[in-house]
Design an enzyme around this catalytic site. Sequence first.
Site, mmCIF file in Angstrom:
data_model
loop_
_atom_site.group_PDB
_atom_site.id
_atom_site.type_symbol
_atom_site.label_atom_id
_atom_site.label_comp_id
_atom_site.label_asym_id
_atom_site.label_seq_id
_atom_site.Cartn_x
_atom_site.Cartn_y
_atom_site.Cartn_z
ATOM 1 N N THR A 128 0.866 -1.536 0.055
ATOM 2 C CA THR A 128 0.099 -0.142 0.255
ATOM 3 C C THR A 128 0.688 1.302 -0.136
ATOM 4 O OG1 THR A 128 -1.140 1.048 2.048
ATOM 5 C CG2 THR A 128 0.404 -0.168 2.703
ATOM 6 N N ASP A 129 0.357 2.444 -0.431
ATOM 7 C CA ASP A 129 0.928 3.949 -0.468
ATOM 8 C C ASP A 129 1.581 4.455 0.910
ATOM 9 O OD1 ASP A 129 -1.744 4.263 0.526
ATOM 10 O OD2 ASP A 129 -2.034 5.713 -1.439
ATOM 11 N N GLU A 130 0.224 3.650 2.040
ATOM 12 C CA GLU A 130 0.020 3.985 3.363
ATOM 13 C C GLU A 130 1.666 3.833 3.889
ATOM 14 O OE1 GLU A 130 -2.748 3.930 6.017
ATOM 15 O OE2 GLU A 130 -4.201 3.210 3.668
ATOM 16 N N TYR A 154 -1.681 0.015 11.102
ATOM 17 C CA TYR A 154 -1.772 -1.183 9.856
ATOM 18 C C TYR A 154 -0.812 -0.995 8.926
ATOM 19 C CZ TYR A 154 -3.349 -1.678 4.654
ATOM 20 O OH TYR A 154 -3.251 -1.711 3.217
ATOM 21 N N LYS A 158 2.079 -3.482 7.268
ATOM 22 C CA LYS A 158 2.358 -3.658 5.796
ATOM 23 C C LYS A 158 3.722 -3.452 5.299
ATOM 24 C CE LYS A 158 -0.386 -4.816 3.213
ATOM 25 N NZ LYS A 158 -1.331 -6.054 2.324
HETATM 26 N N1 NAD Z 1 -8.975 -1.362 -0.426
HETATM 27 C C1 NAD Z 1 -7.181 -0.406 -1.102
HETATM 28 O O1 NAD Z 1 -7.825 0.392 -0.723
HETATM 29 C C2 NAD Z 1 -6.381 -1.142 -0.257
HETATM 30 C C3 NAD Z 1 -4.848 0.049 -0.388
HETATM 31 C C4 NAD Z 1 -3.616 -0.382 -0.852
HETATM 32 C C5 NAD Z 1 -3.502 -1.901 -0.784
HETATM 33 N N2 NAD Z 1 -4.146 -2.648 -0.129
HETATM 34 C C6 NAD Z 1 -4.204 -4.276 0.272
HETATM 35 O O2 NAD Z 1 -4.590 -5.011 -0.927
HETATM 36 C C7 NAD Z 1 -5.165 -5.717 -0.054
HETATM 37 C C8 NAD Z 1 -6.422 -6.590 -0.151
HETATM 38 O O3 NAD Z 1 -7.065 -5.284 0.214
HETATM 39 P P1 NAD Z 1 -8.821 -5.410 -0.154
HETATM 40 O O4 NAD Z 1 -9.834 -4.216 0.326
HETATM 41 O O5 NAD Z 1 -8.794 -6.922 -0.616
HETATM 42 O O6 NAD Z 1 -9.041 -5.968 1.471
HETATM 43 P P2 NAD Z 1 -10.092 -6.959 2.542
HETATM 44 O O7 NAD Z 1 -10.718 -6.567 4.104
HETATM 45 O O8 NAD Z 1 -11.472 -6.560 1.849
HETATM 46 O O9 NAD Z 1 -9.650 -8.285 2.292
HETATM 47 C C9 NAD Z 1 -8.986 -9.069 3.037
HETATM 48 C C10 NAD Z 1 -9.130 -10.605 2.828
HETATM 49 O O10 NAD Z 1 -8.494 -11.012 3.958
HETATM 50 C C11 NAD Z 1 -8.700 -12.441 4.529
HETATM 51 N N3 NAD Z 1 -8.000 -12.327 5.519
HETATM 52 C C12 NAD Z 1 -7.889 -11.780 6.332
HETATM 53 N N4 NAD Z 1 -7.096 -12.448 7.439
HETATM 54 C C13 NAD Z 1 -6.593 -13.206 6.379
HETATM 55 C C14 NAD Z 1 -5.484 -15.391 6.903
HETATM 56 N N5 NAD Z 1 -5.029 -14.295 8.572
HETATM 57 N N6 NAD Z 1 -5.690 -15.435 6.544
HETATM 58 C C15 NAD Z 1 -5.674 -15.396 5.337
HETATM 59 N N7 NAD Z 1 -6.994 -14.807 4.459
HETATM 60 C C16 NAD Z 1 -7.355 -13.289 5.489
HETATM 61 C C17 NAD Z 1 -10.443 -11.812 4.093
HETATM 62 O O11 NAD Z 1 -11.422 -13.036 4.533
HETATM 63 C C18 NAD Z 1 -11.130 -10.700 3.364
HETATM 64 O O12 NAD Z 1 -11.644 -11.856 2.068
HETATM 65 C C19 NAD Z 1 -4.293 -6.023 1.743
HETATM 66 O O13 NAD Z 1 -3.459 -6.643 1.666
HETATM 67 C C20 NAD Z 1 -4.047 -4.864 1.717
HETATM 68 O O14 NAD Z 1 -3.411 -4.111 2.412
HETATM 69 C C21 NAD Z 1 -5.697 -2.384 0.234
#
Ligand code: NAD
Length: 340
Positions: A128-130, A154, A158
């Site tokens: 993530t950019d964060e 968080y 990451k």
């Molecule tokens: N949503 C955003 O805007 C964004 C931005 C930057 C980075 N990200 C990164 O992208 C990735 C996906 O983000 P998202 O928004 O889809 O998240 P989300 O919270 O919608 O989905 C996360 C998924 O991971 C599963 N999960 C959580 N803990 C787990 C574990 N211990 N074992 C197996 N599965 C597990 C959850 O059940 C869920 O299905 C993450 O790594 C997040 O850090 C997201």
Amino acid sequence: MKVCLVTGGMGFIGSNFIRYLFESNLDFKVINVDKLTYAGNPENLKDIEEKHPNQYKFYKMDICDFKAVDEIILKNDVDYIINFAAESHVDRSIINPSLFCDTNISGTISLLNSAKKNNIKKYLQISTDEVYGSLNFNDAPFTENHQLAPNSPYSASKASADLLVRAYYKSFNLPVNITRCSNNYGPYQFPEKLIPLMINNSLNNKSLPVYGKGINVRDWLHVKDHCKAILKVLKEGRIGEIYNIGGDSEIANIELVEKILKILDKPQSLIKFVKDRPGHDLRYAMNHNKITKELHWKPDVDFEKGLKMTVDWYISNRIWLENIITKEYLKFYEKQYKNR
Ligand SMILES: NC(=O)c1ccc[n+]([C@@H]2O[C@H](COP(=O)([O-])OP(=O)(O)OC[C@H]3O[C@@H](n4cnc5c(N)ncnc54)[C@H](O)[C@@H]3O)[C@@H](O)[C@H]2O)c1
């Protein structure tokens, strides 16, 4: 046929990515490993499961469970691992930092160990950019060389995971890439996140809680553009490299909320300013020149159009939205925004 292990594939970005793989008609078998936390929803991929029984398999599993994950990787002769699984909500990380360290750090190390043991062709970490921290309004956007300066539990978890991925590349020659994206939006996002939260509350004529004065700026990336970038990095990314993925769509939170109300023809009076989030990053912006130059990727979805499409998706999928709102979430929501 290549076998791709996707973790967290029942969440927002992971499920969109799996859907994108199948829409692209690629010669992939997909293994989806997900613990099904509150954010994981099997409904997101029900149609894919039905349409592609030979090419898609789901395992309910915690990525921290090395033995279980390793067995799946070995049994399915996995070529690629893409790690989306994470605890992903900053506000929850302020309430329970340890949970974020478990999944985001220990979970990553468990996958890295199995990737190393099984000679995986590529391990791709979705970051993530964060991890870069916060920018001031006049600062240049983050490049891949920007220092890591995470401000929330968080983003710290990451950033820690990113450093472990780098260490496995440097110490063990594990073929890795890391992608760092800005804020995603689009279908299937859990309604605790800004855009679906505001859409859901507007649809229900509930107040829209905006942190502080709403001046914080985010760069918005449509999830489909993100999925295209991930696939490019998986196929063509130079081993060991980090790629920033941005949407070229910076906007202050308050302006974004006003836009959503306008699209839905709801009154601006629904906006309620609440006490700011502790350590709230002021601004994120991404310089994505590297992926644009090297892999010829750029974001295609215009933000105004993408936002309208997203609002329309939530209107057309009210049942999906209602079903995902559990008692646990309502309790969290009450605690988070009541009396703030
Ligand atoms: N949503 C955003 O805007 C964004 C931005 C930057 C980075 N990200 C990164 O992208 C990735 C996906 O983000 P998202 O928004 O889809 O998240 P989300 O919270 O919608 O989905 C996360 C998924 O991971 C599963 N999960 C959580 N803990 C787990 C574990 N211990 N074992 C197996 N599965 C597990 C959850 O059940 C869920 O299905 C993450 O790594 C997040 O850090 C997201």
